[in-house]
Motif scaffolding. Sequence first.
Motif, PDB file in Angstrom:
ATOM      1  N   SER A  72     -28.320  28.613  13.992  1.00 19.76           N
ATOM      2  CA  SER A  72     -27.677  27.540  13.210  1.00 19.76           C
ATOM      3  C   SER A  72     -26.625  26.831  14.051  1.00 19.76           C
ATOM      4  O   SER A  72     -26.472  25.607  13.985  1.00 19.76           O
ATOM      5  CB  SER A  72     -27.017  28.106  11.955  1.00 19.76           C
ATOM      6  OG  SER A  72     -27.950  28.774  11.169  1.00 19.76           O
ATOM      7  N   GLN A 103     -28.316  24.538  16.411  1.00 19.11           N
ATOM      8  CA  GLN A 103     -28.782  23.348  15.692  1.00 19.11           C
ATOM      9  C   GLN A 103     -27.612  22.383  15.454  1.00 19.11           C
ATOM     10  O   GLN A 103     -27.746  21.169  15.622  1.00 19.11           O
ATOM     11  CB  GLN A 103     -29.395  23.772  14.356  1.00 19.11           C
ATOM     12  CG  GLN A 103     -30.269  22.710  13.721  1.00 19.11           C
ATOM     13  CD  GLN A 103     -30.969  23.259  12.480  1.00 19.11           C
ATOM     14  OE1 GLN A 103     -30.709  24.372  12.027  1.00 19.11           O
ATOM     15  NE2 GLN A 103     -31.860  22.480  11.932  1.00 19.11           N
ATOM     16  N   ARG A 104     -26.448  22.953  15.071  1.00 18.53           N
ATOM     17  CA  ARG A 104     -25.269  22.125  14.815  1.00 18.53           C
ATOM     18  C   ARG A 104     -24.777  21.482  16.107  1.00 18.53           C
ATOM     19  O   ARG A 104     -24.319  20.335  16.119  1.00 18.53           O
ATOM     20  CB  ARG A 104     -24.176  22.996  14.189  1.00 18.53           C
ATOM     21  CG  ARG A 104     -22.939  22.236  13.747  1.00 18.53           C
ATOM     22  CD  ARG A 104     -22.141  23.005  12.709  1.00 18.53           C
ATOM     23  NE  ARG A 104     -21.967  24.394  13.067  1.00 18.53           N
ATOM     24  CZ  ARG A 104     -21.076  24.839  13.943  1.00 18.53           C
ATOM     25  NH1 ARG A 104     -20.291  23.990  14.578  1.00 18.53           N
ATOM     26  NH2 ARG A 104     -20.962  26.129  14.205  1.00 18.53           N
ATOM     27  N   ARG A 105     -24.870  22.221  17.216  1.00 20.28           N
ATOM     28  CA  ARG A 105     -24.410  21.685  18.499  1.00 20.28           C
ATOM     29  C   ARG A 105     -25.278  20.532  18.994  1.00 20.28           C
ATOM     30  O   ARG A 105     -24.857  19.755  19.841  1.00 20.28           O
ATOM     31  CB  ARG A 105     -24.350  22.795  19.554  1.00 20.28           C
ATOM     32  CG  ARG A 105     -23.060  23.613  19.462  1.00 20.28           C
ATOM     33  CD  ARG A 105     -22.874  24.499  20.666  1.00 20.28           C
ATOM     34  NE  ARG A 105     -22.792  23.748  21.910  1.00 20.28           N
ATOM     35  CZ  ARG A 105     -21.727  23.105  22.350  1.00 20.28           C
ATOM     36  NH1 ARG A 105     -20.620  23.085  21.631  1.00 20.28           N
ATOM     37  NH2 ARG A 105     -21.738  22.461  23.499  1.00 20.28           N
ATOM     38  N   ARG A 153     -25.920  18.055  17.343  1.00 22.22           N
ATOM     39  CA  ARG A 153     -25.302  16.827  16.805  1.00 22.22           C
ATOM     40  C   ARG A 153     -24.136  16.360  17.676  1.00 22.22           C
ATOM     41  O   ARG A 153     -23.624  15.258  17.507  1.00 22.22           O
ATOM     42  CB  ARG A 153     -24.804  17.066  15.372  1.00 22.22           C
ATOM     43  CG  ARG A 153     -25.903  17.283  14.354  1.00 22.22           C
ATOM     44  CD  ARG A 153     -25.408  17.005  12.940  1.00 22.22           C
ATOM     45  NE  ARG A 153     -24.362  17.919  12.515  1.00 22.22           N
ATOM     46  CZ  ARG A 153     -24.582  19.083  11.913  1.00 22.22           C
ATOM     47  NH1 ARG A 153     -25.810  19.479  11.686  1.00 22.22           N
ATOM     48  NH2 ARG A 153     -23.580  19.851  11.543  1.00 22.22           N
ATOM     49  N   ASN A 184     -16.584  14.306  14.347  1.00 21.40           N
ATOM     50  CA  ASN A 184     -17.479  14.314  15.513  1.00 21.40           C
ATOM     51  C   ASN A 184     -16.994  13.344  16.595  1.00 21.40           C
ATOM     52  O   ASN A 184     -17.751  12.524  17.118  1.00 21.40           O
ATOM     53  CB  ASN A 184     -18.921  13.965  15.082  1.00 21.40           C
ATOM     54  CG  ASN A 184     -19.927  14.298  16.172  1.00 21.40           C
ATOM     55  OD1 ASN A 184     -19.662  15.119  17.056  1.00 21.40           O
ATOM     56  ND2 ASN A 184     -21.073  13.653  16.141  1.00 21.40           N
TER      57      ASN A 184
END
Length: 342
Positions: free
Chosen positions: A70, A73-75, A77, A268
């Motif tokens: 997870s 997956q987040r990284r 972005r 972000n």
Amino acid sequence: MATDLENLPGVGPATAEKLQDNGYDSFQGIAVASPAELSNTADVGESTAHDIIQAAREQADIGGFETGASVLQRRERIGKLETQVTEIDEMLGGGVETQSITEVYGEFGAGKSQVTHQLAVNVQLPPEVGGLGGSAIFVDSEDTFRPERIDEMVRGLDDSLIAAAMDDKEIDGDPDDEEAVSALVESFLDHIHVAKAFNSNHQILLAEKAQEIASEHEDSEYPVRLLCVDSLTAHFRAEYVGRGELANRQQKLNKHLHDIDRVGNLYNAAVVVTNQVQSNPDAFFGDPTKPIGGNILGHKSTFRIYLRKSKANKRIVKLVDAPNLPDGESVMRVENEGLKPE
């Protein structure tokens, strides 16, 4: 958003308004606050503040454990903001990372402010050419921001980048059209939010204000994708003098770093801070120059870059610390047109 906040336990219309006025206008922002911080802001008891934060964490789905997959997956972005100097971008693994603090330190005239100005331009380029398609916030504590420098750097971009920026900003013309380029420069300047910090308390206040600006522009055409603080430590260094003041200084600096880091994580954005240096008289061998700010800044900075002067307009860019990259060195030139490869 205030009506959403009223769904949290212990938050009525008046408390929701206080939270909003102080920049806590999303579940995410409240979820990462401390009870003491929220208690002072919203004028509620600490136990109530704790309940509000817990409820906000559930709403924002923050604070639990997750698998390594997870996280990976987040990284994905996470964005990379290119300097447009290939050697440096390769050393940084693709560019300056969002959701991280990148510290740039070096002696006066090493080119620290040139880096922040260049990134304030590059962040507005479309992602397909190395930008992040967003706007910038520039906290200026040493009177370094110069709109004329932004003008020179926009005009100094490669023709292909100017054409891409014109296309993205819907400006008719080409890189040889002076009227179109002037309109482009104006658009770039319009998307840089600048504030001058007069002392350390004002600087801390501006970091909180930066979160409000990032929140306001979150769903706009140009969301905030870069926060520059130039320089992070100048006021703290001048105001907290002597060993007796060191603990106070480090405590305030730590809070300030957490505030600016929060902007990067919640929105972000890439966070770039410049830092002053001091000479270590005990160093008989090697470079006696070291950054100020102590371990607190060393630990909080994800990436540390050391700039030093070389011959003429050349600068040595050294990656001193990064969690996932080897140390490295590269060379750039500081030209009127901006940062260029050797």
